[in-house]
Design a protein around this motif. Structure first.
Motif, PDB file in Angstrom:
ATOM      1  N   GLU A  32       0.937  -1.090  -0.067  1.00  7.96           N
ATOM      2  CA  GLU A  32       0.104   0.036  -0.024  1.00  7.96           C
ATOM      3  C   GLU A  32       0.885   1.139   0.016  1.00  7.96           C
ATOM      4  N   VAL A  33       0.746   1.983  -1.155  1.00  5.86           N
ATOM      5  CA  VAL A  33       1.534   3.322  -1.023  1.00  5.86           C
ATOM      6  C   VAL A  33       0.744   4.629  -1.265  1.00  5.86           C
ATOM      7  N   SER A  34       1.448   5.778  -1.082  1.00  3.64           N
ATOM      8  CA  SER A  34       0.606   6.990  -1.417  1.00  3.64           C
ATOM      9  C   SER A  34       1.573   7.814  -2.362  1.00  3.64           C
ATOM     10  N   GLY A  35       0.721   8.452  -3.119  1.00  2.00           N
ATOM     11  CA  GLY A  35       1.527   9.085  -4.233  1.00  2.00           C
ATOM     12  C   GLY A  35       0.523  10.088  -4.885  1.00  2.00           C
ATOM     13  N   TYR A  36       1.172  11.107  -5.806  1.00  2.00           N
ATOM     14  CA  TYR A  36       0.346  11.590  -6.859  1.00  2.00           C
ATOM     15  C   TYR A  36       0.539  11.919  -8.197  1.00  2.00           C
ATOM     16  N   GLY A  37      -0.138  11.944  -9.194  1.00  2.00           N
ATOM     17  CA  GLY A  37       0.502  12.317 -10.225  1.00  2.00           C
ATOM     18  C   GLY A  37      -0.511  13.462 -11.080  1.00  2.00           C
ATOM     19  N   ARG A  38      -0.879  13.386 -12.149  1.00  2.00           N
ATOM     20  CA  ARG A  38      -1.727  14.439 -12.515  1.00  2.00           C
ATOM     21  C   ARG A  38      -2.930  14.337 -11.905  1.00  2.00           C
ATOM     22  N   THR A  52      -6.311  19.876   2.075  1.00  2.00           N
ATOM     23  CA  THR A  52      -5.961  19.197   1.056  1.00  2.00           C
ATOM     24  C   THR A  52      -4.881  18.063   1.146  1.00  2.00           C
ATOM     25  N   VAL A  53      -5.524  17.058   0.779  1.00  2.00           N
ATOM     26  CA  VAL A  53      -4.594  15.648   0.691  1.00  2.00           C
ATOM     27  C   VAL A  53      -3.870  15.325  -0.467  1.00  2.00           C
ATOM     28  N   ASP A  54      -2.731  15.731  -0.323  1.00  2.00           N
ATOM     29  CA  ASP A  54      -1.810  15.641  -1.684  1.00  2.00           C
ATOM     30  C   ASP A  54      -1.781  14.355  -1.915  1.00  2.00           C
ATOM     31  N   ASP A  88      -5.539   6.226 -12.933  1.00  3.10           N
ATOM     32  CA  ASP A  88      -5.530   5.031 -12.878  1.00  3.10           C
ATOM     33  C   ASP A  88      -4.133   4.399 -12.804  1.00  3.10           C
ATOM     34  N   GLY A  89      -3.043   5.150 -13.064  1.00  6.10           N
ATOM     35  CA  GLY A  89      -1.712   4.739 -12.325  1.00  6.10           C
ATOM     36  C   GLY A  89      -0.675   4.658 -13.520  1.00  6.10           C
ATOM     37  N   LYS A  90       0.354   3.871 -13.320  1.00  4.22           N
ATOM     38  CA  LYS A  90       1.608   3.774 -14.439  1.00  4.22           C
ATOM     39  C   LYS A  90       2.123   2.304 -14.145  1.00  4.22           C
ATOM     40  N   VAL A  91       2.644   1.819 -15.207  1.00  3.98           N
ATOM     41  CA  VAL A  91       3.264   0.462 -15.198  1.00  3.98           C
ATOM     42  C   VAL A  91       4.703   0.752 -15.714  1.00  3.98           C
TER      43      VAL A  91
END
Lengths: 112, 449
Positions: A32-38, A52-54, A88-91
């Protein structure tokens, strides 16, 4: 060998796992990780105060596969994890130099 | 005058004893209401302040505070006739004629004790995450003697000056809520803001705890208000119904404001709105009609949903909104008595403005609100500041960053059995418990990682 790493939406984990099993991948590590992209984060309001939850919760999935399977595994994950929505994320894949199965000491593709 | 024990009403006695137990439960309920709103590392610090208040006030009440509140004395403070709970086979001063009690004086003592317990506990919401336990404990003891005792005497005792004047407070809108709210404001100002406030994210760490706490408060509040009838009778039934009705209406009022203003009705808002209604109906419970209680609840919920925004405009850190909920809610309730009170509910009450009583009662209510808020604010500042000369009041910035749980109590609230075993999150990865440096007592060395 290649390490396929995927960051996906948490609720897509079951779909991705099932798709990988169907494809023939028999082992998987998730975090389980946390992060942000676009997508960026989101806001929450408590008693009228906006926060604001980044960092958004995501699932990170790591799987080592044979060189020839890597492209297909990426495709399987992408197909199973997609919702079409932002976030949706990245691979991605990275080369793996060596691999040892701890129990038997087998090395390389035999240890997959 | 000796108390005539043959006049005891056993039904009333049973109800008030049960009510005392209900009111006791409100303080742990409050602990969870507040505990869920703080950050995880301060959870035990908050729970402990509330729980310890039961320990401190229960003793001080027996020793002196009850006597200061309900002894004869003068209009401003009782005497020490009942200190140590002696002479309780006598009639309590002023409880004669229409106010004659049908419960043994000792039952009244323990019922009133629970009010004395929760009042200073309410303060802890405004001071969350930064008050040292070693300063807090003596503060509570002294506050019970110098603030709670006298204020309860003014309003609750028939010998008190506000009671004699005709100010009405059924179960403690002034004595409990305005009193605690003003004290909370004073202590928030004296302590200063939490480290990092308002820039840092300080979201509630466990909203389900908040709702659970609010539910325990709601449950216990039936003892608080309906028990204040001091009898198992029609008045108790009115107080019970009014309490539930106003609480429901306040929840609706608060959530309407949230929906219209913020876009979503929140769980925290539902819990907060309910507590606001409980606060506001407290002074009114035995004086208004059920329809009146809907108005009181709606007013309180909507007004307090805006009052909590005041702290950011004015720049003080009333962390969990003791001012916005208890001071403002207490004022709304106390003044609502002046509007909605009716002799139809309680012949010992008075008619308010909307029932043909004119402005007279409202005048008394305003005086009571001002006197209690002013006295509590000033004396709280004096006690807090006086103790500060001898005892450190606040956590250091480092201690605040580490959290009250570890620094003050040497414990962690949550242990989920992660690989590091310390429950300390990423900060303690790879450290054995023995090597974690604690500000307070050290952790037991036998703990295995």
């Amino acid at each position: 060998m290649k390490l396929v790493t995927a960051i996906i939406k948490p609720f897509k984990l079951d779909d991705v796992k099932l798709a990988l099993e169907t494809f023939g991948v028999h082992g998987l590590t998730v975090n389980e990780v946390s992060g942000y992209g676009r997508q960026k984060g989101h806001t929450e309001v408590y008693r009228g105060a906006e926060y604001t939850v980044d960092f958004v919760p995501k699932v990170r999935l790591d799987v080592v596969v044979a060189d020839g399977d890597a492209a297909n595994v990426v495709e399987v994950i992408v197909k199973a994890a997609a919702t079409g929505q932002i976030g949706d994320g990245k691979v991605w894949t990275t080369p793996v130099e060596d691999l040892v199965r701890v129990r038997t000491g087998e090395r390389g593709p035999d240890a997959l | 005058m000796p108390f005539d024990f043959s006049k005891i009403d056993t039904g009333a006695t049973a109800w008030v004893l049960a009510s005392a137990a209900l009111v006791l439960l409100m303080t742990p309920g409050l602990a969870f209401f507040y505990g869920g709103m703080v950050r995880a590392k301060h959870t035990l610090g908050m729970l402990m302040q509330n729980f310890m208040t039961i320990g401190i006030v229960s003793i001080v009440w027996v020793l002196v505070s009850f006597s200061l509140a309900f002894g004869k004395g003068n209009g401003f403070v009782g005497d020490l006739h009942f200190a140590g709970l002696q002479h309780l086979s006598e009639v309590l001063p002023g409880y004669t004629g229409p106010f004659a009690q049908v419960i043994p004086p000792m039952v009244f003592v323990v019922f009133q004790l629970m009010f004395a317990v929760i009042t200073p506990a309410l303060i802890t919401g405004s001071t969350a995450d930064r008050w040292k336990f070693g300063h807090f404990v003596p503060f509570i003891a002294i506050w019970s003697i110098l603030v709670y005792g006298p204020v309860a005497h003014w309003v609750f005792s028939p010998e008190g000056w506000l009671f004699k004047k005709g100010a009405l407070d059924f179960a403690g809108g002034t004595v409990v809520h305005i009193n605690a709210g003003a004290a909370g404001l004073a202590m928030a100002l004296l302590l200063g803001k939490r480290r990092g406030y308002p820039k840092e994210q300080m979201r509630p760490h466990n909203v389900p705890f908040v709702l659970l706490g609010a539910s325990l408060l709601w449950f216990g509040w039936f003892g608080f208000n309906a028990g204040s009838a001091l009898g198992a009778n029609n008045l108790a039934a009115y107080a019970f119904v009014n309490t539930n009705t106003a609480t429901a209406a306040a929840m609706v009022g608060w959530l309407l404001v949230e929906k219209l203003r913020d876009g979503k009705a929140t769980t925290l808002g539902a819990a907060s709105g309910a507590v606001t209604g409980l606060v506001a109906i407290t002074p009114c419970a035995g004086f208004v009609s059920p329809l009146g209680s809907i108005a009181v609840g709606l007013l309180a919920g909507a007004i307090c949903a805006y009052a909590i925004l005041l702290k950011r405009k004015l720049g003080y850190d009333d962390s969990l909104d003791v001012v916005g909920v208890h001071l403002v809610g207490g004022i709304v309730g106390s003044l609502s008595v002046g509007l909605f009170s009716t002799l139809d509910t309680n012949t010992l009450g008075a008619d308010g403005l909307f029932y043909g009583g004119g402005w007279k009662l409202m005048g008394h209510q305003l005086i009571a609100v001002g006197a209690v808020a002013g006295y509590s604010f000033v004396v709280t500042l004096i006690i807090g500041f006086g103790l500060k000369l001898f005892l450190r009041m606040r956590l250091t910035p480092d201690e605040e960053a580490e959290g009250m749980d570890l620094v003050l109590h040497g414990e962690s609230a949550y242990e989920f059995g992660n690989i590091t075993g310390g429950g300390g999150g990423l900060g303690s990865v790879g450290q054995r418990p023995e090597s974690v440096s604690l500000g307070g007592p050290t952790a037991p060395t036998g703990v295995q990682a």
